[in-house]
Design a protein around this motif. Structure first.
Motif, PDB file in Angstrom:
ATOM      1  N   UNK A   1      31.235  45.136  38.565  1.00 36.39           N
ATOM      2  CA  UNK A   1      32.352  44.534  39.300  1.00 36.39           C
ATOM      3  C   UNK A   1      31.871  43.823  40.570  1.00 36.39           C
ATOM      4  N   UNK A   2      32.352  42.630  40.838  1.00 37.83           N
ATOM      5  CA  UNK A   2      31.964  41.921  42.056  1.00 37.83           C
ATOM      6  C   UNK A   2      32.680  42.437  43.300  1.00 37.83           C
ATOM      7  N   UNK A   3      33.732  43.197  43.114  1.00 34.80           N
ATOM      8  CA  UNK A   3      34.491  43.736  44.240  1.00 34.80           C
ATOM      9  C   UNK A   3      35.106  45.069  43.803  1.00 34.80           C
ATOM     10  N   UNK A   4      35.610  45.799  44.792  1.00 36.87           N
ATOM     11  CA  UNK A   4      36.231  47.090  44.501  1.00 36.87           C
ATOM     12  C   UNK A   4      37.347  46.907  43.472  1.00 36.87           C
ATOM     13  N   UNK A   5      37.361  47.814  42.455  1.00 38.58           N
ATOM     14  CA  UNK A   5      38.308  47.632  41.353  1.00 38.58           C
ATOM     15  C   UNK A   5      38.661  48.987  40.736  1.00 38.58           C
ATOM     16  N   UNK A   6      39.911  49.084  40.279  1.00 37.21           N
ATOM     17  CA  UNK A   6      40.349  50.269  39.543  1.00 37.21           C
ATOM     18  C   UNK A   6      40.262  49.969  38.047  1.00 37.21           C
ATOM     19  N   UNK A   7      39.630  50.868  37.301  1.00 36.60           N
ATOM     20  CA  UNK A   7      39.467  50.710  35.859  1.00 36.60           C
ATOM     21  C   UNK A   7      40.344  51.753  35.159  1.00 36.60           C
ATOM     22  N   UNK A   8      41.032  51.298  34.103  1.00 35.39           N
ATOM     23  CA  UNK A   8      41.959  52.173  33.372  1.00 35.39           C
ATOM     24  C   UNK A   8      41.469  52.403  31.946  1.00 35.39           C
ATOM     25  N   UNK A   9      41.575  53.652  31.494  1.00 41.21           N
ATOM     26  CA  UNK A   9      41.346  54.026  30.092  1.00 41.21           C
ATOM     27  C   UNK A   9      42.694  54.461  29.522  1.00 41.21           C
ATOM     28  N   UNK A  10      43.079  53.877  28.382  1.00 35.45           N
ATOM     29  CA  UNK A  10      44.383  54.144  27.770  1.00 35.45           C
ATOM     30  C   UNK A  10      44.167  54.527  26.303  1.00 35.45           C
TER      31      UNK A  10
END
Length: 398
Positions: free
Chosen positions: A247-256
């Motif tokens: 990621x190039x910046x802070x990010x929230x990743x989701x698993x569904x």
């Protein structure tokens, strides 16, 4: 003897036999319901003396459309049963047994059931066991059931059965007592398995904080019976259970995960730190030389697979890295084809400024490209990259 006397004598004999047959039929009293089944006791005759122990009773049955079964009742209680082996036979005779337990009177009835379940009970026949009698037991009167006809029933009287001298089927096997006819047994249905609800057993990331330009690996496990799995908005099916992201910046990743009882989700955040500005005349550590060599001492492909010995070879990557402030770390990042870049190995410092990394391929066969990432030991932790490395990994063929 004259011929006239012989004829007279023969006629007298015929009349005598007919009278005896009619008398025997009169003793086996039949219980007939108009249009319905009939039941009667064929023997022993009413008032007969019988021994203590097993006694055999001959039961006769008639039913239009076929007899279903015959039951024997003694003193108002069920004693035995016989099923008609030929369901379409309207006449059926069975020899049923019961046990006498001591002196006294034993009142017996025969019951007939037709194919529709209608029942009729014969007139009683009383049998006696000689000796001192206990207090007599009165047989319970059981009403005779008459089935409701669905069509007009002929008014003609049901004909009597053949004489009792007709051959009787073999004695049937005793059936355990029951107060009602045995209903047909239905085949049980196989139990239906209840599906397990889908759930996310684990969802992890290799590092939750990185510097811009670095990559992380997400891993997960999904239990139950998922029908679909999505990571960062991308459908991944049921495999693989990992993904690499830079990621190039802070990010929230989701698993569904979707499926029975779902959907269910979990989220992880990766914090990306932007590197501090560096002086325009300084770009980080200097990577002034590098080379690579495989485990067999040449730069041929690295062999890896179940038919290889050993299972997988390795490649050594060497580099000379220098910096006035010192070198903090050197790492090897690689990718296969156009896949995601991932961290592969850490360099260790040897003599002088020589750094060496040994890497055993774990991404499968194909063409690998790699970069060398060096970080200096200054407060700014400046980073440099070398981007020109390549090597091939081939599978062994057995």
């Amino acid at each position: 003897m004259s011929s006239r006397r012989r004829v007279f004598t023969l006629l007298c004999g015929v009349l005598l036999v007919s009278a005896m047959v009619l008398a025997a039929c009169g003793e086996a009293t039949a219980k007939l319901v108009e249009g319905g089944p009939g039941a009667w006791v064929g023997g022993p005759p009413d008032g007969s003396e019988v021994p203590i122990g097993e006694v055999t009773v001959m039961c006769h049955a008639f039913a239009r459309g076929g007899v279903s079964q015959i039951e024997l009742y003694v003193n108002g209680s069920f004693a035995n049963r016989a099923a008609n082996p030929d369901a379409g036979n309207e006449y059926f005779t069975a020899r049923l047994t019961f046990e006498t337990t001591g002196p006294g009177s034993y009142v017996v009835h025969c019951r007939t059931y037709d194919q529709e379940g209608a029942m009729v009970q014969s007139d009683p026949v009383t049998l006696r066991v000689t000796g001192e009698e206990p207090t007599p037991t009165t047989a319970a009167e059981i009403p005779t059931a008459t089935p409701t006809p669905t069509e007009p029933v002929p008014t003609a009287t049901v004909p009597p059965p053949p004489p009792t001298g007709t051959q009787i089927p073999p004695t049937v096997t005793r059936i355990p007592p029951t107060s009602t006819p045995i209903p047909p047994t239905s085949t049980p249905r196989a139990p239906t398995a209840t599906p397990q609800p889908v759930r996310i057993s684990s969802f992890e990331v290799s590092r939750s904080q990185i510097t811009k330009g670095e990559c992380v690996r997400f891993t997960w496990q999904v239990a139950g019976a998922p029908t679909a799995i999505y990571f960062d908005g991308e459908g991944v099916g049921n495999a693989p259970d990992f993904r690499d992201k830079c990621p190039p910046a802070t990010k929230e990743f989701e698993l569904r995960a979707e499926g029975y009882g779902g959907p269910v989700t979990k989220r992880l955040t990766v914090v990306v730190i932007q590197p501090s500005p560096t002086p325009s005349d300084y770009t980080g550590p200097s990577i002034v030389w590098k080379n690579q060599i495989t485990d067999d001492g040449i730069t041929s492909p690295v062999w890896c697979g179940q038919y290889c010995s050993p299972y997988c070879g390795y490649i050594d990557v060497n580099a000379i890295v220098t910096d006035p402030s010192g070198v903090s770390s050197v790492d090897l990042y690689c990718r296969i084809g156009e896949g995601a870049e991932a961290w592969c190995a850490a360099f260790t410092k040897g003599r002088s400024d020589l750094w060496t990394a040994r890497y055993t391929p774990n991404l499968g066969s194909g063409k690998y490209s790699y970069r060398i990432r060096a970080v200096d030991d200054s407060p700014n932790s400046n980073i440099s990259w070398w981007e020109s490395g390549q090597f091939d990994v081939s599978s062994c063929i057995g």
